[in-house]
Motif scaffolding. Structure first.
Motif, PDB file in Angstrom:
ATOM      1  N   LYS A 130       4.248  -8.872 108.639  1.00  0.00           N
ATOM      2  CA  LYS A 130       3.200  -8.562 109.910  1.00  0.00           C
ATOM      3  C   LYS A 130       1.571  -8.392 108.893  1.00  0.00           C
ATOM      4  CE  LYS A 130       5.936  -6.649 113.227  1.00  0.00           C
ATOM      5  NZ  LYS A 130       7.324  -6.764 112.549  1.00  0.00           N
ATOM      6  N   ILE A 131       0.684  -8.990 109.687  1.00  0.00           N
ATOM      7  CA  ILE A 131      -0.574  -9.135 109.123  1.00  0.00           C
ATOM      8  C   ILE A 131      -1.444  -8.405 110.140  1.00  0.00           C
ATOM      9  CG2 ILE A 131      -2.803 -10.410 108.542  1.00  0.00           C
ATOM     10  CD1 ILE A 131      -0.902 -12.860 107.988  1.00  0.00           C
ATOM     11  N   HIS A 132      -2.172  -7.294 109.525  1.00  0.00           N
ATOM     12  CA  HIS A 132      -3.298  -6.429 110.341  1.00  0.00           C
ATOM     13  C   HIS A 132      -4.468  -6.858 109.846  1.00  0.00           C
ATOM     14  CE1 HIS A 132       0.264  -3.969 111.723  1.00  0.00           C
ATOM     15  NE2 HIS A 132       0.700  -4.177 110.446  1.00  0.00           N
ATOM     16  N   GLN A 133      -5.349  -7.470 110.424  1.00  0.00           N
ATOM     17  CA  GLN A 133      -6.470  -7.864 110.286  1.00  0.00           C
ATOM     18  C   GLN A 133      -7.533  -6.991 110.344  1.00  0.00           C
ATOM     19  OE1 GLN A 133      -9.745  -8.762 111.960  1.00  0.00           O
ATOM     20  NE2 GLN A 133     -10.652  -9.015 109.912  1.00  0.00           N
ATOM     21  N   GLY A 134      -8.279  -6.292 109.276  1.00  0.00           N
ATOM     22  CA  GLY A 134      -9.067  -5.115 109.429  1.00  0.00           C
ATOM     23  C   GLY A 134      -9.441  -4.523 108.414  1.00  0.00           C
ATOM     24  N   ASP A 135     -10.216  -3.507 108.500  1.00  0.00           N
ATOM     25  CA  ASP A 135     -10.619  -2.629 107.388  1.00  0.00           C
ATOM     26  C   ASP A 135      -9.800  -1.498 107.067  1.00  0.00           C
ATOM     27  OD1 ASP A 135     -12.175  -1.132 105.446  1.00  0.00           O
ATOM     28  OD2 ASP A 135     -13.996  -1.067 106.737  1.00  0.00           O
ATOM     29  N   ALA A 136      -9.071  -1.484 105.864  1.00  0.00           N
ATOM     30  CA  ALA A 136      -8.169  -0.460 105.412  1.00  0.00           C
ATOM     31  C   ALA A 136      -8.763   0.937 105.357  1.00  0.00           C
ATOM     32  CB  ALA A 136      -7.893  -0.674 104.226  1.00  0.00           C
ATOM     33  N   LEU A 137     -10.347   1.039 105.238  1.00  0.00           N
ATOM     34  CA  LEU A 137     -10.910   2.410 105.251  1.00  0.00           C
ATOM     35  C   LEU A 137     -10.778   2.898 106.806  1.00  0.00           C
ATOM     36  CD1 LEU A 137     -14.132   1.625 103.424  1.00  0.00           C
ATOM     37  CD2 LEU A 137     -12.304   3.182 102.765  1.00  0.00           C
ATOM     38  N   GLN A 138     -10.768   1.885 107.789  1.00  0.00           N
ATOM     39  CA  GLN A 138     -10.640   2.548 109.098  1.00  0.00           C
ATOM     40  C   GLN A 138      -9.209   2.544 109.866  1.00  0.00           C
ATOM     41  OE1 GLN A 138     -13.692   3.436 110.332  1.00  0.00           O
ATOM     42  NE2 GLN A 138     -14.816   2.450 108.488  1.00  0.00           N
ATOM     43  N   TYR A 139      -8.383   1.896 108.951  1.00  0.00           N
ATOM     44  CA  TYR A 139      -6.701   1.747 109.406  1.00  0.00           C
ATOM     45  C   TYR A 139      -6.061   3.083 109.589  1.00  0.00           C
ATOM     46  CZ  TYR A 139      -2.490  -0.595 110.173  1.00  0.00           C
ATOM     47  OH  TYR A 139      -1.664  -0.980 110.703  1.00  0.00           O
ATOM     48  N   ASP A 140      -5.265   3.120 110.701  1.00  0.00           N
ATOM     49  CA  ASP A 140      -4.435   4.056 110.924  1.00  0.00           C
ATOM     50  C   ASP A 140      -3.243   3.862 110.362  1.00  0.00           C
ATOM     51  OD1 ASP A 140      -2.681   6.241 111.639  1.00  0.00           O
ATOM     52  OD2 ASP A 140      -2.964   5.757 113.769  1.00  0.00           O
ATOM     53  N   PHE A 141      -2.711   4.419 109.122  1.00  0.00           N
ATOM     54  CA  PHE A 141      -1.472   3.959 108.317  1.00  0.00           C
ATOM     55  C   PHE A 141      -0.408   4.779 109.063  1.00  0.00           C
ATOM     56  CE2 PHE A 141      -4.894   2.561 105.397  1.00  0.00           C
ATOM     57  CZ  PHE A 141      -4.235   1.508 104.604  1.00  0.00           C
ATOM     58  N   GLY A 142      -0.747   5.688 109.694  1.00  0.00           N
ATOM     59  CA  GLY A 142       0.315   6.283 110.593  1.00  0.00           C
ATOM     60  C   GLY A 142       1.018   5.648 111.397  1.00  0.00           C
ATOM     61  N   GLU A 143       0.532   4.625 112.003  1.00  0.00           N
ATOM     62  CA  GLU A 143       1.062   3.627 113.030  1.00  0.00           C
ATOM     63  C   GLU A 143       2.231   2.897 112.238  1.00  0.00           C
ATOM     64  OE1 GLU A 143      -0.573   1.801 115.853  1.00  0.00           O
ATOM     65  OE2 GLU A 143      -1.075   3.902 116.115  1.00  0.00           O
ATOM     66  N   LEU A 144       2.368   2.905 110.872  1.00  0.00           N
ATOM     67  CA  LEU A 144       3.296   1.958 110.213  1.00  0.00           C
ATOM     68  C   LEU A 144       4.548   2.914 109.806  1.00  0.00           C
ATOM     69  CD1 LEU A 144       0.920  -0.101 108.022  1.00  0.00           C
ATOM     70  CD2 LEU A 144       1.884  -0.661 110.024  1.00  0.00           C
ATOM     71  N   VAL A 166      -2.437  -5.233 105.043  1.00  0.00           N
ATOM     72  CA  VAL A 166      -3.702  -5.137 105.896  1.00  0.00           C
ATOM     73  C   VAL A 166      -4.935  -5.943 105.194  1.00  0.00           C
ATOM     74  CG1 VAL A 166      -5.745  -3.228 106.902  1.00  0.00           C
ATOM     75  CG2 VAL A 166      -3.106  -2.967 106.410  1.00  0.00           C
ATOM     76  N   GLU A 167      -5.518  -6.811 105.696  1.00  0.00           N
ATOM     77  CA  GLU A 167      -6.275  -7.786 105.134  1.00  0.00           C
ATOM     78  C   GLU A 167      -7.785  -7.739 106.073  1.00  0.00           C
ATOM     79  OE1 GLU A 167      -8.814  -9.502 103.186  1.00  0.00           O
ATOM     80  OE2 GLU A 167      -6.743  -9.694 101.996  1.00  0.00           O
ATOM     81  N   LEU A 168      -8.895  -7.635 105.273  1.00  0.00           N
ATOM     82  CA  LEU A 168      -9.939  -7.716 106.139  1.00  0.00           C
ATOM     83  C   LEU A 168     -10.804  -8.994 106.265  1.00  0.00           C
ATOM     84  CD1 LEU A 168     -12.475  -6.141 106.915  1.00  0.00           C
ATOM     85  CD2 LEU A 168     -13.458  -5.958 104.839  1.00  0.00           C
ATOM     86  N   ASP A 169     -10.545  -9.979 105.273  1.00  0.00           N
ATOM     87  CA  ASP A 169     -11.258 -11.417 105.291  1.00  0.00           C
ATOM     88  C   ASP A 169     -10.362 -12.171 106.322  1.00  0.00           C
ATOM     89  OD1 ASP A 169     -12.202 -13.708 104.672  1.00  0.00           O
ATOM     90  OD2 ASP A 169     -11.932 -13.565 102.623  1.00  0.00           O
ATOM     91  N   ARG A 170     -10.989 -12.619 107.529  1.00  0.00           N
ATOM     92  CA  ARG A 170     -10.339 -13.368 108.352  1.00  0.00           C
ATOM     93  C   ARG A 170      -9.916 -14.718 107.983  1.00  0.00           C
ATOM     94  NH1 ARG A 170     -11.123 -11.357 113.359  1.00  0.00           N
ATOM     95  NH2 ARG A 170     -12.727  -9.821 113.609  1.00  0.00           N
ATOM     96  N   ASP A 171     -10.741 -15.382 106.861  1.00  0.00           N
ATOM     97  CA  ASP A 171     -10.458 -16.836 106.358  1.00  0.00           C
ATOM     98  C   ASP A 171      -9.166 -16.588 105.629  1.00  0.00           C
ATOM     99  OD1 ASP A 171     -12.626 -17.313 107.479  1.00  0.00           O
ATOM    100  OD2 ASP A 171     -13.877 -17.322 105.582  1.00  0.00           O
ATOM    101  N   LEU A 172      -8.587 -15.539 104.999  1.00  0.00           N
ATOM    102  CA  LEU A 172      -7.059 -15.353 104.271  1.00  0.00           C
ATOM    103  C   LEU A 172      -6.423 -15.522 105.309  1.00  0.00           C
ATOM    104  CD1 LEU A 172      -8.215 -12.948 101.437  1.00  0.00           C
ATOM    105  CD2 LEU A 172      -7.714 -15.272 101.123  1.00  0.00           C
ATOM    106  N   ILE A 173      -6.498 -15.169 106.484  1.00  0.00           N
ATOM    107  CA  ILE A 173      -5.303 -15.029 107.475  1.00  0.00           C
ATOM    108  C   ILE A 173      -4.479 -16.371 107.763  1.00  0.00           C
ATOM    109  CG2 ILE A 173      -4.466 -14.076 109.856  1.00  0.00           C
ATOM    110  CD1 ILE A 173      -5.783 -11.946 108.035  1.00  0.00           C
ATOM    111  N   PRO A 174      -5.043 -17.456 107.834  1.00  0.00           N
ATOM    112  CA  PRO A 174      -4.167 -18.572 107.933  1.00  0.00           C
ATOM    113  C   PRO A 174      -3.456 -19.086 106.682  1.00  0.00           C
ATOM    114  CG  PRO A 174      -6.701 -18.929 108.334  1.00  0.00           C
ATOM    115  CD  PRO A 174      -6.614 -17.699 108.113  1.00  0.00           C
ATOM    116  N   ILE A 175      -4.083 -18.818 105.488  1.00  0.00           N
ATOM    117  CA  ILE A 175      -3.643 -18.965 104.199  1.00  0.00           C
ATOM    118  C   ILE A 175      -2.271 -18.320 104.037  1.00  0.00           C
ATOM    119  CG2 ILE A 175      -3.537 -18.817 101.740  1.00  0.00           C
ATOM    120  CD1 ILE A 175      -6.363 -19.147 101.773  1.00  0.00           C
ATOM    121  N   LEU A 176      -2.344 -16.789 104.587  1.00  0.00           N
ATOM    122  CA  LEU A 176      -1.182 -15.877 104.253  1.00  0.00           C
ATOM    123  C   LEU A 176      -0.025 -16.417 105.332  1.00  0.00           C
ATOM    124  CD1 LEU A 176      -3.094 -12.637 103.898  1.00  0.00           C
ATOM    125  CD2 LEU A 176      -1.565 -13.679 102.364  1.00  0.00           C
TER     126      LEU A 176
END
Length: 262
Positions: free
Chosen positions: A85-99, A64-74
């Motif tokens: 799998k990369i989930h772009q977004g804020d971990a504070l709002q993320y539904d970890f139950g999905e995983l 789970v990564e918030l910074d969009r600019d890091l996505i292409p590097i990863l």
């Protein structure tokens, strides 16, 4: 964005990238991921820990990564792993139950200082689905997480986390292990949620309220800080001294107070 070095760590994301291989190896050894584990990494940054976790799990990892600019590097580094799998977004709002998908989560992260406490509370709401958590945090936060009664670091964070988890501070990490260099020491902590809570409260919201109120004025006695919530007579009936200070009570005693007033 061709090379890692063009990604400047961002102040607003609280980014400090780990580059010390000795520390990275120590974290990977502590996490001890293996094939079949369901690992989620929060804030992988430029992938310092990511690579080792992917090797250990034979290529299965959610990040789970918030910074969009890091996505292409990863993506360019790790896309050859089919189950990365990369989930772009804020971990504070993320539904970890999905995983979860039937396998409890192992959570790993080098957490930005500004969100570490709210993020830990967010993750604790999924405690039944988490096998363990390993975090790099500000050393002072780790001291608070692991503190016991009568320790000056003991407080609301210690109690609410220890209600759900066994907490084990592992090792300190010096500022020079990061880029840019932070102004404080960091530390790695292991948190293992209990499969059965040792002191389950009748109402968790009441427990949170009692603990918050008790520590609103650390230096005062329980009689004063809990005024309006619980009487001195009620405290005495529970075997608790009303003239004691908030930091002298155990998690179990706070649950007793909470159950008496809920």
């Amino acid at each position: 964005m061709s090379s890692d070095h063009q990604h400047r760590a961002r102040k607003r994301f609280g980014q400090n990238f780990l580059h010390d291989h000795h520390v990275i190896d120590n974290i990977l050894a502590a996490v001890a991921a293996k094939p079949g584990d369901n690992v989620v990494e929060i804030g992988p940054g430029q992938g310092a820990i990511t690579e080792g976790v992917l090797k250990a799990t034979e290529g299965k990892l959610n990040v789970v990564e918030l910074d969009r600019d890091l996505i292409p590097i990863l993506e360019s580094k790790f896309n050859h792993y089919p189950d990365f799998k990369i989930h772009q977004g804020d971990a504070l709002q993320y539904d970890f139950g999905e995983l979860v998908k039937g396998t409890p989560l192992k959570v790993v992260g080098n957490l930005p200082y500004n969100i570490s406490t709210p993020l830990i509370f967010h993750l604790l709401s999924y405690h039944e689905h988490i096998k363990d958590m390993h975090f790099m945090l500000q050393k002072e936060v780790v001291n608070r997480l692991g503190a016991g009664p009568r320790d000056s670091n003991y407080g609301r964070l210690s109690i609410m986390v220890q209600y759900y988890c066994q907490v084990q501070p592992l090792f300190v990490v010096k500022p020079g292990s990061f880029h840019p260099v932070p102004k404080v020491d960091s530390a790695v902590v292991r948190m293992v949620p209990y499969q059965t809570l040792p002191f389950p409260a009748k109402n968790i919201k009441t427990l949170e309220k009692v603990v918050r109120q008790a520590f609103s004025m650390r230096r005062k006695t329980l009689r004063n800080t809990l005024k309006g919530t619980v009487t001195s007579e009620q405290l005495e009936a529970l075997g608790i001294d009303p003239s004691a200070r908030p930091e002298t009570l155990t998690v179990e005693q706070y649950v007793k107070i909470s159950d008496a007033v809920s």
